[in-house]
Every structure is written in C-alpha cells, then in structure tokens.
Design an enzyme around this catalytic site. Structure first.
Site, PDB file in Angstrom:
ATOM      1  N   GLU A  65       0.830  -1.208   0.000  1.00 15.53           N
ATOM      2  CA  GLU A  65       0.000   0.000   0.000  1.00 15.53           C
ATOM      3  C   GLU A  65       0.867   1.262   0.000  1.00 15.53           C
ATOM      4  O   GLU A  65       0.551   2.237  -0.653  1.00 15.53           O
ATOM      5  CB  GLU A  65      -0.960   0.018   1.204  1.00 15.53           C
ATOM      6  N   TYR A 148      -6.262   6.387   4.740  1.00 10.08           N
ATOM      7  CA  TYR A 148      -6.494   5.378   3.698  1.00 10.08           C
ATOM      8  C   TYR A 148      -5.702   4.096   4.000  1.00 10.08           C
ATOM      9  O   TYR A 148      -6.260   2.988   3.986  1.00 10.08           O
ATOM     10  CB  TYR A 148      -6.113   5.912   2.299  1.00 10.08           C
ATOM     11  N   ASP A 166      -9.466   4.564  -2.401  1.00 12.87           N
ATOM     12  CA  ASP A 166      -8.361   5.061  -3.230  1.00 12.87           C
ATOM     13  C   ASP A 166      -8.941   5.664  -4.518  1.00 12.87           C
ATOM     14  O   ASP A 166     -10.163   5.789  -4.662  1.00 12.87           O
ATOM     15  CB  ASP A 166      -7.358   3.929  -3.528  1.00 12.87           C
TER      16      ASP A 166
END
Ligand code: SF4
Length: 383
Positions: A65, A148, A166
C-alpha cells in the site's frame, strides 16, 4: 451533497427505476453480494495478495500500500519482490539502515514514502514487538500511515469492517451514484457512499469480508470502470449505476480545476574526475530528503541562467563550464522544474568541495538517486 441532478441519495433512489430485473432499491441492496461474487471469480493475482481463502499478511499489505501510493501496480511489482526478498518481515526492515532502504527504493519516486516506511518499521519493531496493531486507530498512530492506508490494512489484513477509498474506488463510487460535487470536497461523501458497498455484519460480528469488498472495488476500477471507456456491460454493478443510465460515465469523478505550480528553473553540474562523479547528499528534511544528487543551484521561479551558474561548486581545475544543449525537465507534485546542465572534467586528485564526495560511475546504481538526478546525469553524459 448533490447526487444525480441535484437529488439527495434517498431522493434519487426512490425516483429512479431501470428497465431490468432489479428495481433500483433491489440493485442497491444487492450490490455488496454482487461485488463479492464478482471478486471471487475475477480477482487479480498480485504478488502481495494471498490466494482466495488465505489470510493476508499485514506486512505485505502495508508494504504494497505504501509503494502503490502514486505508483502503478506494474512498477511496484519488482520493488515489492526485492523488498520482501531482502527484508522478509517488518522486524527485519526495522533493523535496516535508512540508507539501505533509500537505495533499494531509488527510482520509485516520492522518497518521503521510503523514509516513512523505514520510520514505521522501526516503530513497529520497537513499540509493538514486531507485530502491526490490528485496529484502524492503532495503525493510524504509526509514522506515514494515513487514514487510507490504516483502513486498507485494517480491512484487508484484519477483516475490520471499514472501506479504504483510493482513486479507483473514488471513480467507481462517484459514477455509481453520479456524485456531482467535485474532488477533493466530495471525499467525505464518497467515503460514506463507498461504505454502503460493504456486506452486512453477521450476528454483530465486527469482522467481515471488508478486505475483499475493498479489493473488489479496486480491481473493478482498474479493469472495468476505467477512466476512459468503462466496460459497463461487464460490470457486476451496472444495474442501477447512475452514470451509466445518464450515459456520461467519463465525466466522473468531477474534479475542481487544478492549480499547477509555477515553473522553477536552475542549473545542475555534472563533474567527472576520470571514472568518478561528484555528488552530495540532500538534507534529511524536505523534498528528496537524504537522496543523492549532483551539485545544483537553488530552484527558483524565473531564475536567470547567469544567477544559477554563479552557484556552481568551486573546484580547482575548472576553467570553464561546458553548457549542454537542451534542458532537463521534471514535474514534481507541486511544480515543474527545468534544469540547465553544465559539465566539467577535472584532473585526478582534485579534492571534492566540503560536503561533496566522489563516487565511481560504475557504482552509481547503488546510490539513492532520484529520477530527476538520473535524468540530469544521463543528459550530462550525453545519453
Ligand atoms: S456500470 Fe459502468 S460506470 Fe457504472 S460502475 Fe460499472 S463500469 Fe463504472
């Protein structure tokens, strides 16, 4: 918060109907299950993603990520494999030096991510015994882990019922509900709407297939609900998709006009001493912090060439600088940059000015060189 021609979500839902087997309400209710069913059949194979039914490793999820922020899946793949081979768990990465991490990261861009990655690994090893916290709140307290990333790790690695949003998910959701509000203001609304795509909890169980729902939306955005020409006929959510019904899918997500930064100008100096190149390390804090660079001037808007040239390193043996034809351009997030490149060859035994050093050109690949400096060096060497 306007949706679909100014109606509220509930207003739009009650007024719209589509000629299909589903009423709008039914299509909306069915979405979480349709999405998971599609994911079970079409999930992408990615190096950091476990096989169906296997538990995701928090370290792999976190590493991927962080790498995927502002970088595509294809570019990230080899970097992810290299990191996993060298540092197979977070404790190993936490023991590595920042220099080694920056070197391994070189070429991936946005280097503050690499510094945060290292700081986070150190914190997990030192403060959490090498085990990632399993809640969004605990994850958000780690260096470089924003809302996030925390939601992505919590959902994908720990099954927490939360939806990370996202760019791909923003696109799918803004089309599904025809969100008229532009980004970035629309983010809270999109977050709220995205959460409606999570499956229901089972018997009060706070855990769920939230990670699969999120990854399904990510995959849908990257393979079907693409920025141009979305393949709506193949989309599991096409029943009741507001943008599809209007036929203007590509206008979503709406975006506020971008203010591009002012062009900055400067000069860079490619100095060789036989098979060596003169370099220095940028200050730890700020843009490209801790990275290697050739000496260069300040980067200022409307800086004159002469003013930039006066900032050349002072070296014995440089009678005059040779200006290479053309310029190097590079676009950072907040501004574009244009650099004139000057070159010089100095005699053997010329000392490096204070704060600089000579490195063998043959070992340049081991230096943490940002892309802009790779371009400068290639230009200086006439490539
Ligand atoms: S129907 Fe089309 S526009 Fe709507 S979510 Fe699916 S791919 Fe995107």
């Amino acid at each position: 918060m306007t949706l679909y021609g100014g109606m509220t979500l509930s207003g739009a839902a009650s007024k719209r109907k589509k000629a299909s087997s589903f009423t709008h309400e039914e299509a909306t209710t069915a979405r979480p299950a349709l999405l998971l069913d599609w994911y079970d059949r079409h999930r992408r194979r990615l190096p950091w993603r476990p096989l169906a039914g296997e538990r995701a490793d928090p370290y792999s999820v976190w590493l991927s990520e962080i790498m995927l922020q502002q970088t595509g899946v294809k570019t990230v793949g080899p970097y992810f494999e290299k990191f996993m081979a060298r540092w197979p768990d977070v404790a190993a990465l936490g023991r590595a030096s920042l220099d080694d991490v920056l070197r391994m990261w070189a070429g991936l861009g946005y280097y503050s991510r690499a510094r945060n990655l290292h700081a986070c690994a150190v914190a997990v090893r030192r403060d959490h015994g090498g085990v990632f916290p399993d809640t969004e709140e605990g994850l958000r307290a780690l260096p470089g882990v924003g809302p996030y990333t925390a939601a992505a790790i919590a959902a994908i690695a720990f099954g927490r019922r939360t939806m990370p949003v996202d760019g791909n998910i923003e696109r799918v959701v803004s089309r599904l509900f025809a969100v008229e509000e532009p980004l970035p203001q629309a983010k809270p609304l999109i977050q709220q709407l995205a959460a409606t795509l999570l499956g229901p909890t089972r018997g009060g169980d706070v855990k769920s297939r939230a990670g699969d729902s999120a990854q399904a939306l990510m995959d849908l955005g990257s393979s079907i609900c693409t920025p141009k020409k979305p393949a709506c006929a193949l989309c599991p959510l096409n029943d009741g998709c507001a943008a599809r019904m209007r036929g203007d899918q590509e206008v979503f997500p709406r975006k506020a006009p971008k203010k591009s930064g002012e062009l900055r100008c400067g000069a860079a100096f490619v100095v060789t001493r036989g098979g060596e190149l003169l370099v220095r390390t940028r200050p730890e804090k700020g843009l490209l912090g801790g990275m290697t660079e050739v000496p260069n001037s300040s980067w200022l808007a409307a800086q004159e060439d002469k003013a930039a040239l006066t900032q050349a390193p002072v070296l014995k043996g440089v009678a005059r600088w040779h200006r290479k034809a053309g310029v190097v351009t590079h676009v950072f997030t907040h501004f574009p940059l244009q650099l004139i490149v000057y070159t010089a060859n100095v005699p053997a035994r010329t000392r490096a000015p204070e704060g600089m050093r000579w490195v063998a050109i043959a070992t340049l690949r081991d230096e943490a060189l940002p892309n802009v400096m790779r371009k400068v060096i290639a230009h200086g060497f006439g490539e």
